[in-house]
Design an enzyme around this catalytic site. Structure first.
Site, PDB file in Angstrom:
ATOM      1  N   HIS A 134       0.802  -1.211   0.000  1.00 18.36           N
ATOM      2  CA  HIS A 134       0.000   0.000   0.000  1.00 18.36           C
ATOM      3  C   HIS A 134       0.843   1.273   0.000  1.00 18.36           C
ATOM      4  O   HIS A 134       0.289   2.365  -0.172  1.00 18.36           O
ATOM      5  CB  HIS A 134      -0.930   0.024   1.216  1.00 18.36           C
ATOM      6  CG  HIS A 134      -2.175  -0.785   1.033  1.00 18.36           C
ATOM      7  ND1 HIS A 134      -2.262  -2.112   1.391  1.00 18.36           N
ATOM      8  CD2 HIS A 134      -3.394  -0.449   0.534  1.00 18.36           C
ATOM      9  CE1 HIS A 134      -3.479  -2.553   1.124  1.00 18.36           C
ATOM     10  NE2 HIS A 134      -4.186  -1.577   0.603  1.00 18.36           N
ATOM     11  N   VAL A 149      -6.216  11.457  12.667  1.00 20.30           N
ATOM     12  CA  VAL A 149      -7.641  11.160  12.868  1.00 20.30           C
ATOM     13  C   VAL A 149      -7.809  10.093  13.942  1.00 20.30           C
ATOM     14  O   VAL A 149      -8.649  10.213  14.835  1.00 20.30           O
ATOM     15  CB  VAL A 149      -8.286  10.706  11.542  1.00 20.30           C
ATOM     16  CG1 VAL A 149      -9.724  10.255  11.775  1.00 20.30           C
ATOM     17  CG2 VAL A 149      -8.252  11.835  10.523  1.00 20.30           C
ATOM     18  N   GLY A 150      -6.996   9.047  13.875  1.00 19.87           N
ATOM     19  CA  GLY A 150      -7.063   8.006  14.898  1.00 19.87           C
ATOM     20  C   GLY A 150      -6.730   8.545  16.276  1.00 19.87           C
ATOM     21  O   GLY A 150      -7.353   8.145  17.267  1.00 19.87           O
ATOM     22  N   GLY A 175      -8.049   7.789   7.430  1.00 21.87           N
ATOM     23  CA  GLY A 175      -7.811   9.206   7.652  1.00 21.87           C
ATOM     24  C   GLY A 175      -6.421   9.569   8.112  1.00 21.87           C
ATOM     25  O   GLY A 175      -6.075  10.751   8.122  1.00 21.87           O
ATOM     26  N   GLY A 176      -5.626   8.602   8.519  1.00 23.80           N
ATOM     27  CA  GLY A 176      -4.287   8.901   8.999  1.00 23.80           C
ATOM     28  C   GLY A 176      -4.201   8.829  10.515  1.00 23.80           C
ATOM     29  O   GLY A 176      -5.203   8.693  11.220  1.00 23.80           O
TER      30      GLY A 176
END
Length: 528
Positions: free
Chosen positions: A390, A463-464, A459-460
């Site tokens: 990825h 965000v987490g 979201g990266g």
């Protein structure tokens, strides 16, 4: 990452099940409604910052912040829908009149379609990868095949090569399409190479092998984005005699229903980005901080559900066309709202990639048949490869690590609960229905961690981190503290107000009174 037989649980009272369903659907719809309200209240600000597009329906704007959805939607309108339609017509024509030339015709068509979109230079890169991988595969050394294809994959991240390839195209979107094609093509080249190393080739001659590899690599429905199918499965299914394949060919009713479902999923995805601006909101930390509690939960729900619906469309259309060629593509993703474990998520979302990892990484390294250390190692390498494939970014490493730990914890906990000692204890001191409720409670914690990992993937890390702080560090402990305070000391007329310190750490003082604390309810994430 191993499959397990389906567990048969004891039935629960209908009233209890009805309450669970009402709480689940109620929390889902109410949180989505709160996110819709927040989106409309801040529409002007989001429009100024993210340039919301004019909606397909008058009076609505469209959130175009999701790169992947806009990317494939644009290419579908420009060329992909037309080339996929041409593939279907050519396949049907060859089946009727020239069945012996069907595979060759589809291969040539796939090459020409790729040239029309990627250009001669882009297809030249892919052909170079094919030739190098094919040459190394003739040595029948798995380690060399892995090394060769991983090096080819890593060339996507070499800045000088990136600059050269970007210069071939007028727009970045064309360059990104080349990246996607090479990345998915690497899985196919690895599949061919490892099958060549592990067993006798389907075709003894070198030239027939190369022809089948080209057909497999440039098969048009799966060329750009998948889903993934192994080399042996592709060759065996494409070699099915026309007479036998016609008996199992899907009928017109099946194709019409499948097409209608894909159209419905597309409409659902567009509806979601018209009524909520979820991707624009997640791109701005200020909005994430000021989101009301239920809207924050609705954002988490909307993001993972949109990802699910998006891949129903992106995998659904190619899979439907593949059935016309008598291929048996992997099943479509399962709804993420009924996923309650990391192992289940990997097994049922991208089934093609799961089977690929199982066949070429997990099982060859020992899997679950050579002890716990070997299982941990093989699982770690499987997730490590997915991370590298990825792109290997920092948020992907965090996501892969969380999934690896989640799978290990679930596997260890299941082995512990299945031990003879605990099993006999629970059988003596609890009913079957109680054991089912206990399993659901334990799965709730796994579900919450699974949602958090998916939010990091979508979201990266930032965000987490916000969801972790607002839901798990602030929301859950404070809900419990608030309930305990109300039990042991009734609220006074002037409740004590606490607030966060300048660093945002917990627990100093909170700006919300303990008697009126409003965060995302714990059960909300348990009903995902």
């Amino acid at each position: 990452m191993t499959s397990n037989p389906k567990v048969r649980w004891a039935p629960l009272p209908r009233t209890e099940l009805l309450v669970y369903w009402l709480l689940s659907f109620g929390s889902h719809f109410y949180s989505f409604y709160e996110l819709h309200r927040f989106s409309k209240e801040h529409e002007a600000g989001l429009d100024r910052q993210f340039q919301l597009e004019t909606g397909l329906v008058q009076g609505f704007k469209r959130d175009a912040s999701d790169f992947e959805w806009n990317f494939w939607t644009e290419w579908a309108h420009k060329s992909l829908l037309w080339t996929l339609t041409g593939h279907a017509l050519l396949s049907r024509f060859c089946c009727i009149f020239y069945p012996q030339f069907r595979v060759a015709a589809l291969t040539v068509y796939g090459l020409l379609a790729a040239v029309g979109v990627l250009g001669l230079r882009g297809v030249g890169v892919l052909l170079l990868h094919v030739v190098l991988s094919f040459s190394v595969a003739q040595l029948r050394r798995s380690a060399l095949c892995w090394a060769c294809n991983l090096l080819l994959l890593c060339t996507l991240h070499v800045p000088p090569l990136q600059d050269i390839q970007r210069g071939w195209y007028e727009r970045d979107e064309e360059y990104y399409l080349l990246l996607f094609s090479v990345a998915v093509g690497t899985l196919r080249l690895l599949s061919f190479s490892l099958e060549r190393c592990g067993r006798p080739a389907v075709h003894a001659g070198t030239f027939p092998q190369l022809c089948w590899l080209l057909s497999y690599t440039f098969y048009h429905p799966f060329f750009y984005n998948g889903p993934v199918i192994t080399y042996n499965d592709f060759v065996e299914q494409m070699q099915t005699p026309v007479e036998e394949g016609e008996r199992h060919k899907p009928g017109a009713r099946y194709l019409l229903l499948r097409s209608a479902r894909i159209l419905m999923w597309w409409c659902m995805a567009e509806f979601m980005i018209h009524v909520t601006y979820m991707h624009a909101i997640q791109s701005n930390e200020t909005y994430l901080e000021i989101l009301p509690a239920w809207a924050l939960g609705g954002l988490a729900l909307a993001l993972v559900q949109f990802f699910f619906v998006k891949y129903l469309v992106l995998f659904g259309l190619p899979s439907t066309l593949a059935t016309l060629d008598r291929l048996d593509p992997p099943g479509l993703p399962r709804c993420v709202s009924i996923m309650y474990s990391f192992t289940g998520m990997w097994r049922h979302f991208d089934k093609g990639l799961y089977r690929w990892l199982l066949r070429y990484i997990y099982v060859p390294l020992g899997g679950s048949h050579r002890g716990v250390p070997r299982k941990m190692f093989s699982t770690a390498l499987a997730f490590g490869f997915v991370c590298l494939w990825h792109g290997g970014h920092d948020y992907l490493r965090c996501w892969a690590l969380m999934n690896w730990l989640g799978v290990l914890v679930e596997t260890g906990l299941k082995a512990l609960l299945d031990s003879a000692l605990l099993r006999s204890f629970f059988e003596r001191h609890s009913s079957a229905a109680a054991r089912r409720r206990l399993a659901a409670l334990l799965s709730a914690f796994s579900t919450a961690a699974l949602i958090l990992s998916n939010l990091i993937f979508l979201g990266g890390i930032h965000v987490g981190r916000i969801f972790w702080r607002r839901v798990f560090l602030q929301g859950l402990p404070n809900r419990a503290t608030s309930a305990w305070n109300r039990l042991i000391c009734p609220p006074k007329s002037q409740p004590v107000v606490v607030s966060l310190d300048s660093a945002g750490s917990w627990p100093h003082r909170c700006r919300y009174p303990s008697t009126g604390f409003c965060r995302v309810p714990p059960f909300f994430f348990f009903f995902f």
